[in-house]
Design a protein around this motif. Sequence first.
Motif, short mmCIF file in Angstrom:
data_model
loop_
_atom_site.label_atom_id
_atom_site.label_comp_id
_atom_site.label_asym_id
_atom_site.label_seq_id
_atom_site.Cartn_x
_atom_site.Cartn_y
_atom_site.Cartn_z
N MET A 1 7.28 30.06 -53.44
CA MET A 1 7.31 29.12 -52.35
C MET A 1 5.98 29.12 -51.65
N ARG A 2 5.75 28.13 -50.81
CA ARG A 2 4.53 28.11 -50.01
C ARG A 2 4.85 27.54 -48.64
N CYS A 3 4.05 27.94 -47.66
CA CYS A 3 4.16 27.46 -46.28
C CYS A 3 2.76 27.23 -45.75
N TYR A 4 2.66 26.31 -44.82
CA TYR A 4 1.37 26.05 -44.18
C TYR A 4 1.48 26.41 -42.70
N TRP A 5 0.52 27.20 -42.22
CA TRP A 5 0.43 27.54 -40.80
C TRP A 5 -0.79 26.81 -40.25
N ASP A 6 -0.55 25.73 -39.49
CA ASP A 6 -1.67 24.94 -38.99
C ASP A 6 -2.48 25.69 -37.94
N GLU A 7 -1.88 26.62 -37.20
CA GLU A 7 -2.63 27.38 -36.20
C GLU A 7 -3.76 28.18 -36.85
N GLN A 8 -3.56 28.59 -38.09
CA GLN A 8 -4.56 29.37 -38.80
C GLN A 8 -5.24 28.58 -39.92
N ASP A 9 -4.82 27.32 -40.11
CA ASP A 9 -5.32 26.49 -41.20
C ASP A 9 -5.26 27.25 -42.53
N THR A 10 -4.06 27.79 -42.79
CA THR A 10 -3.88 28.66 -43.95
C THR A 10 -2.61 28.28 -44.71
N TRP A 11 -2.74 28.21 -46.03
CA TRP A 11 -1.60 28.09 -46.92
C TRP A 11 -1.20 29.48 -47.37
N PHE A 12 0.07 29.80 -47.28
CA PHE A 12 0.63 31.07 -47.75
C PHE A 12 1.52 30.77 -48.94
N TYR A 13 1.25 31.44 -50.05
CA TYR A 13 2.04 31.31 -51.27
C TYR A 13 2.77 32.62 -51.48
N PHE A 14 4.07 32.55 -51.82
CA PHE A 14 4.88 33.74 -51.96
C PHE A 14 5.68 33.73 -53.24
N GLU A 15 5.75 34.89 -53.86
CA GLU A 15 6.71 35.14 -54.93
C GLU A 15 7.69 36.14 -54.34
N VAL A 16 8.98 35.82 -54.39
CA VAL A 16 9.98 36.68 -53.78
C VAL A 16 10.98 37.17 -54.82
N ASP A 17 11.58 38.33 -54.53
CA ASP A 17 12.60 38.85 -55.43
C ASP A 17 13.97 38.27 -55.06
N ALA A 18 15.01 38.69 -55.75
CA ALA A 18 16.35 38.14 -55.55
C ALA A 18 16.88 38.37 -54.13
N GLU A 19 16.39 39.40 -53.46
CA GLU A 19 16.85 39.69 -52.10
C GLU A 19 15.98 39.02 -51.03
N GLY A 20 14.94 38.28 -51.45
CA GLY A 20 14.10 37.57 -50.51
C GLY A 20 12.89 38.34 -50.02
N TRP A 21 12.61 39.52 -50.59
CA TRP A 21 11.41 40.28 -50.22
C TRP A 21 10.21 39.73 -50.98
N VAL A 22 9.09 39.63 -50.30
CA VAL A 22 7.87 39.13 -50.91
C VAL A 22 7.30 40.20 -51.84
N ILE A 23 7.09 39.84 -53.11
CA ILE A 23 6.53 40.80 -54.07
C ILE A 23 5.07 40.47 -54.41
N ARG A 24 4.67 39.22 -54.22
CA ARG A 24 3.26 38.84 -54.34
C ARG A 24 2.99 37.75 -53.32
N GLN A 25 1.78 37.77 -52.78
CA GLN A 25 1.43 36.82 -51.73
C GLN A 25 -0.04 36.43 -51.85
N VAL A 26 -0.30 35.13 -51.69
CA VAL A 26 -1.67 34.60 -51.69
C VAL A 26 -1.87 33.84 -50.39
N GLU A 27 -3.06 33.98 -49.80
CA GLU A 27 -3.42 33.24 -48.59
C GLU A 27 -4.70 32.47 -48.87
N LEU A 28 -4.65 31.15 -48.66
CA LEU A 28 -5.79 30.27 -48.86
C LEU A 28 -6.13 29.62 -47.54
#
Length: 108
Positions: A1-28
């Motif tokens: 999944m990905r989310c955009y935070w306009d306050e930081q002008d940053t895209w956050f990309y997430f890979e999550v496991d079955a329980e919803g914990w983030v296992i990999r994360q990218v910030e652009l």
Amino acid sequence: MRCYWDEQDTWFYFEVDAEGWVIRQVELEGAELTPVAAASLAEWQRACDAGRLDEYDWKFGITAELPVSEWEGHDPEELTSEEFEDVWVRARCRIASGQLTSRPVIST
């Protein structure tokens, strides 16, 4: 999944496991989508066990510390695993190559 935070002008990309914990994360960050983090929870845990956590955090960042079910105010956009992997590989290559001289601290 990905989310955009306009306050930081940053895209956050997430890979999550079955329980919803983030296992990999990218910030652009910014219009150039400069990678400022590309962290893996498994790598982070290995770095912690090896006593190299500061080095890992400085170079690759950290993953979100709460499961996605506890996030408020963010409407994530679903991605395919291929879309995430493409962003992951490009960000990791750029960060690992040393093209970025410092990584700003961005909280998630």
